[in-house]
Design a protein around this motif. Structure first.
Motif, PDB file in Angstrom:
ATOM      1  N   LEU A  15       0.838  -1.207   0.000  1.00 10.88           N
ATOM      2  CA  LEU A  15       0.000   0.000   0.000  1.00 10.88           C
ATOM      3  C   LEU A  15       0.873   1.258   0.000  1.00 10.88           C
ATOM      4  CD1 LEU A  15      -2.796  -1.117   2.471  1.00 10.88           C
ATOM      5  CD2 LEU A  15      -3.040  -0.738   0.012  1.00 10.88           C
ATOM      6  N   GLU A  16       1.938   1.239   0.778  1.00  6.52           N
ATOM      7  CA  GLU A  16       2.837   2.396   0.809  1.00  6.52           C
ATOM      8  C   GLU A  16       3.550   2.580  -0.530  1.00  6.52           C
ATOM      9  OE1 GLU A  16       3.873   2.675   5.574  1.00  6.52           O
ATOM     10  OE2 GLU A  16       5.344   1.746   4.248  1.00  6.52           O
ATOM     11  N   GLN A  17       4.015   1.476  -1.131  1.00  4.99           N
ATOM     12  CA  GLN A  17       4.694   1.561  -2.430  1.00  4.99           C
ATOM     13  C   GLN A  17       3.774   2.142  -3.499  1.00  4.99           C
ATOM     14  OE1 GLN A  17       5.924  -2.477  -3.128  1.00  4.99           O
ATOM     15  NE2 GLN A  17       7.698  -2.327  -1.775  1.00  4.99           N
ATOM     16  N   GLN A  18       2.496   1.771  -3.436  1.00  9.68           N
ATOM     17  CA  GLN A  18       1.519   2.238  -4.425  1.00  9.68           C
ATOM     18  C   GLN A  18       0.948   3.606  -4.066  1.00  9.68           C
ATOM     19  OE1 GLN A  18       0.730   0.528  -7.322  1.00  9.68           O
ATOM     20  NE2 GLN A  18       2.419  -0.804  -6.737  1.00  9.68           N
ATOM     21  N   LYS A  19       1.411   4.166  -2.945  1.00 11.12           N
ATOM     22  CA  LYS A  19       0.949   5.473  -2.458  1.00 11.12           C
ATOM     23  C   LYS A  19      -0.578   5.517  -2.274  1.00 11.12           C
ATOM     24  CE  LYS A  19       4.884   8.060  -4.325  1.00 11.12           C
ATOM     25  NZ  LYS A  19       5.782   7.277  -3.595  1.00 11.12           N
ATOM     26  N   ILE A  20      -1.090   4.416  -1.711  1.00 13.27           N
ATOM     27  CA  ILE A  20      -2.525   4.300  -1.429  1.00 13.27           C
ATOM     28  C   ILE A  20      -2.748   4.700   0.026  1.00 13.27           C
ATOM     29  CG2 ILE A  20      -4.424   2.660  -1.163  1.00 13.27           C
ATOM     30  CD1 ILE A  20      -3.206   1.139  -3.559  1.00 13.27           C
ATOM     31  N   GLN A 144      -9.966   2.345   1.166  1.00 15.17           N
ATOM     32  CA  GLN A 144     -11.060   2.603   0.229  1.00 15.17           C
ATOM     33  C   GLN A 144     -11.308   1.353  -0.612  1.00 15.17           C
ATOM     34  OE1 GLN A 144     -13.056   5.432  -0.055  1.00 15.17           O
ATOM     35  NE2 GLN A 144     -12.009   5.907   1.859  1.00 15.17           N
ATOM     36  N   LEU A 145     -12.570   1.030  -0.845  1.00 12.96           N
ATOM     37  CA  LEU A 145     -12.930  -0.164  -1.609  1.00 12.96           C
ATOM     38  C   LEU A 145     -12.306  -0.134  -3.004  1.00 12.96           C
ATOM     39  CD1 LEU A 145     -14.449  -2.808  -1.983  1.00 12.96           C
ATOM     40  CD2 LEU A 145     -16.473  -1.462  -2.605  1.00 12.96           C
ATOM     41  N   ASP A 146     -12.364   0.998  -3.687  1.00 10.53           N
ATOM     42  CA  ASP A 146     -11.797   1.075  -5.038  1.00 10.53           C
ATOM     43  C   ASP A 146     -10.300   0.789  -5.034  1.00 10.53           C
ATOM     44  OD1 ASP A 146     -14.239   1.539  -6.243  1.00 10.53           O
ATOM     45  OD2 ASP A 146     -13.976   3.714  -6.326  1.00 10.53           O
ATOM     46  N   ASP A 147      -9.601   1.283  -4.021  1.00 12.06           N
ATOM     47  CA  ASP A 147      -8.166   1.012  -3.919  1.00 12.06           C
ATOM     48  C   ASP A 147      -7.907  -0.478  -3.688  1.00 12.06           C
ATOM     49  OD1 ASP A 147      -7.402   3.670  -4.299  1.00 12.06           O
ATOM     50  OD2 ASP A 147      -7.422   4.110  -2.151  1.00 12.06           O
ATOM     51  N   LEU A 148      -8.709  -1.095  -2.821  1.00  6.35           N
ATOM     52  CA  LEU A 148      -8.560  -2.525  -2.558  1.00  6.35           C
ATOM     53  C   LEU A 148      -8.851  -3.328  -3.822  1.00  6.35           C
ATOM     54  CD1 LEU A 148      -7.991  -4.796  -0.534  1.00  6.35           C
ATOM     55  CD2 LEU A 148     -10.442  -4.774   0.028  1.00  6.35           C
TER      56      LEU A 148
END
Length: 164
Positions: A15-20, A144-148
């Motif tokens: 998640l951190e790598q993807q900046k989410i 966030q659901l969209d991010d997941l």
């Protein structure tokens, strides 16, 4: 973004790598109550917003990930139909770590050893954001659901027994 002082699990690193954007929620495991409903109570969230990650198999090499509300049960027939299989069975707990890199009670849909086909129960749409395991017992991720959906390449579908 999550605070650096939290334990870094595979899920958190990705998640951190993807900046989410996500929030880490930690809870006490000292009482041994780590089932999903107990976790929802401990983190003061409705059970409908806290989701568990289940892994099922169609064959030894064909695995699927299902993300459903903690108080619900996976409808194996509906789940099999959604992923295009005649039949699926739950993966044995003893095999979970080897295939996913996670243990029972700390299995996250994010950061498994492989990106398995993933289905999130359609009830997640009601929330916009949901809470899933961070990849370690005692830690959850609010995302966030969209991010997941994007990071796991998941689809939404009715896969719990309440949809019967």
């Amino acid at each position: 973004m999550a605070k650096a002082k939290h334990t870094k699990t595979n899920a958190i690193r990705i998640l951190e790598q993807q900046k989410i954007h996500f929030d880490v929620i930690e809870y006490d495991t000292g009482d041994g109550q780590v089932d999903g409903v107990s976790v929802a109570e401990k983190i003061d969230q409705p059970v409908a917003r806290v989701f568990k990650t289940l892994v099922a198999k169609a064959s030894a090499q064909k695995l699927f990930v299902f993300v459903i509300p903690v108080a619900e049960e996976l409808d194996l027939k509906a789940a099999a139909k959604i992923v295009g299989e005649k039949k699926i069975d739950m993966l044995a707990v003893k095999d979970l770590l080897g295939f996913t890199g996670y243990v029972r009670g700390g299995c996250s849909p994010i950061g498994m050893k492989k990106l398995y086909p993933t289905v999130i129960d359609e009830s997640a749409h009601q929330h916009g954001s949901i809470i899933v395991s961070a990849g370690k017992i005692g830690m959850q991720i609010h995302v966030q659901l969209d991010d997941l959906k994007n990071i796991t390449k998941a689809q939404l579908a009715p896969i719990t027994t309440t949809h019967l």
